[in-house]
Design an enzyme around this catalytic site. Structure first.
Site, PDB file in Angstrom:
ATOM      1  N   GLY A   1       0.833  -1.195   0.000  1.00  0.00           N
ATOM      2  CA  GLY A   1       0.000   0.000   0.000  1.00  0.00           C
ATOM      3  C   GLY A   1       0.866   1.242   0.000  1.00  0.00           C
TER       4      GLY A   1
ATOM      5  N   GLN B   1       3.014   9.888   1.221  1.00  0.00           N
ATOM      6  CA  GLN B   1       4.362   9.311   1.250  1.00  0.00           C
ATOM      7  C   GLN B   1       5.211   9.725   0.049  1.00  0.00           C
ATOM      8  OE1 GLN B   1       2.491   5.255   2.050  1.00  0.00           O
ATOM      9  NE2 GLN B   1       4.495   5.036   3.005  1.00  0.00           N
TER      10      GLN B   1
ATOM     11  N   CYS C   1       6.001  -0.307   6.881  1.00  0.00           N
ATOM     12  CA  CYS C   1       5.667   0.876   6.086  1.00  0.00           C
ATOM     13  C   CYS C   1       6.842   1.224   5.196  1.00  0.00           C
ATOM     14  CB  CYS C   1       5.358   2.039   7.041  1.00  0.00           C
ATOM     15  SG  CYS C   1       4.909   3.558   6.202  1.00  0.00           S
ATOM     16  N   LEU C   2       6.554   1.565   3.939  1.00  0.00           N
ATOM     17  CA  LEU C   2       7.634   1.932   3.015  1.00  0.00           C
ATOM     18  C   LEU C   2       8.362   3.187   3.485  1.00  0.00           C
ATOM     19  CD1 LEU C   2       5.918   1.259  -0.443  1.00  0.00           C
ATOM     20  CD2 LEU C   2       7.658  -0.143   0.703  1.00  0.00           C
TER      21      LEU C   2
ATOM     22  N   HIS D   1      -4.189   1.689   7.803  1.00  0.00           N
ATOM     23  CA  HIS D   1      -2.811   2.203   7.843  1.00  0.00           C
ATOM     24  C   HIS D   1      -2.632   3.335   6.816  1.00  0.00           C
ATOM     25  CE1 HIS D   1       1.735   1.426   7.919  1.00  0.00           C
ATOM     26  NE2 HIS D   1       1.573   2.166   6.836  1.00  0.00           N
ATOM     27  N   GLU D   2      -3.106   3.105   5.593  1.00  0.00           N
ATOM     28  CA  GLU D   2      -2.932   4.119   4.540  1.00  0.00           C
ATOM     29  C   GLU D   2      -3.791   5.350   4.810  1.00  0.00           C
ATOM     30  OE1 GLU D   2      -0.446   3.629   2.778  1.00  0.00           O
ATOM     31  OE2 GLU D   2      -0.256   1.480   3.096  1.00  0.00           O
TER      32      GLU D   2
ATOM     33  N   HIS E   1      -2.051   7.713   7.018  1.00  0.00           N
ATOM     34  CA  HIS E   1      -1.062   8.557   6.325  1.00  0.00           C
ATOM     35  C   HIS E   1      -1.715   9.838   5.828  1.00  0.00           C
ATOM     36  CE1 HIS E   1       2.652   6.275   6.183  1.00  0.00           C
ATOM     37  NE2 HIS E   1       2.068   5.201   5.685  1.00  0.00           N
TER      38      HIS E   1
HETATM   39 NI    NI Z   1       2.828   3.257   5.527  1.00  0.00          NI
END
Ligand code: NI
Length: 169
Positions: free
Chosen positions: A46, A51, A92-93, A134-135, A138
């Site tokens: 995701g 991000q 998380c990226l 989670h997304e 963000h």
């Molecule tokens: Ni993330």
């Protein structure tokens, strides 16, 4: 195809609150495609626009094994969440190499526009429910490490800053 740079925690831009998308136009469709390319390139499940330093309510997700079921959520809203909560490990990226447990609603129902600007409703459970929540965090400027204890968070912060210094050196 464009791979966008991903902001890394504790970059303060990750705490920006995203604005709703007014119209799903060519610019938004290009953003969605670039975000999908970036997510697949980074082997993530995701990615939120936040991000990649674009502060609009756009999320891309793919939790399929085959990496061929992209899900695009524009202006997502959680319209229902189960009372049942579940703790699952998250990564998380923007916080590479860190995984830890976060408590989330076990199931959610989400309303959003798709990549064509059409309304869709998604019933999510298990990893998809975790990923959506989670997304969506963000988009509110929240990174999953903020659910962890202050001690853990400060350790992660130091680790990330050290790594970023090493990468620059
Ligand atoms: Ni993330």
């Amino acid at each position: 195809m464009a791979i966008l740079p991903i902001l890394c925690y504790p970059d303060p831009r990750l705490h920006t609150v995203a604005q709703p998308v007014n119209a799903v136009d060519e610019r938004v469709r290009t953003l969605v495609q670039d975000m999908l390319d970036t997510m697949y390139d980074a082997h993530g499940i995701g990615l939120a626009a936040t991000q990649v330093d674009v502060h609009q309510r756009v999320i891309v997700i793919d939790v399929s094994e085959e990496r061929n079921r992209p899900l695009v959520l524009i202006n997502p809203e959680i319209v229902w969440a189960s009372a049942e909560m579940r703790v699952g490990d998250e990564g998380c990226l923007s916080v590479p190499g860190i995984y830890d447990g976060v408590e989330r609603a076990a199931q959610v129902r989400v309303r959003a526009l798709d990549a064509q600007g059409e309304p869709q409703t998604i019933e999510a459970e298990e990893i998809l429910a975790v990923c959506i929540q989670h997304e969506m965090d963000h988009l509110l400027g929240k990174v999953f490490v903020e659910y962890l204890s202050p001690l853990k968070r400060s350790r992660i912060r130091s680790k990330m800053l050290k790594r970023q210094r090493e990468e620059r050196a």
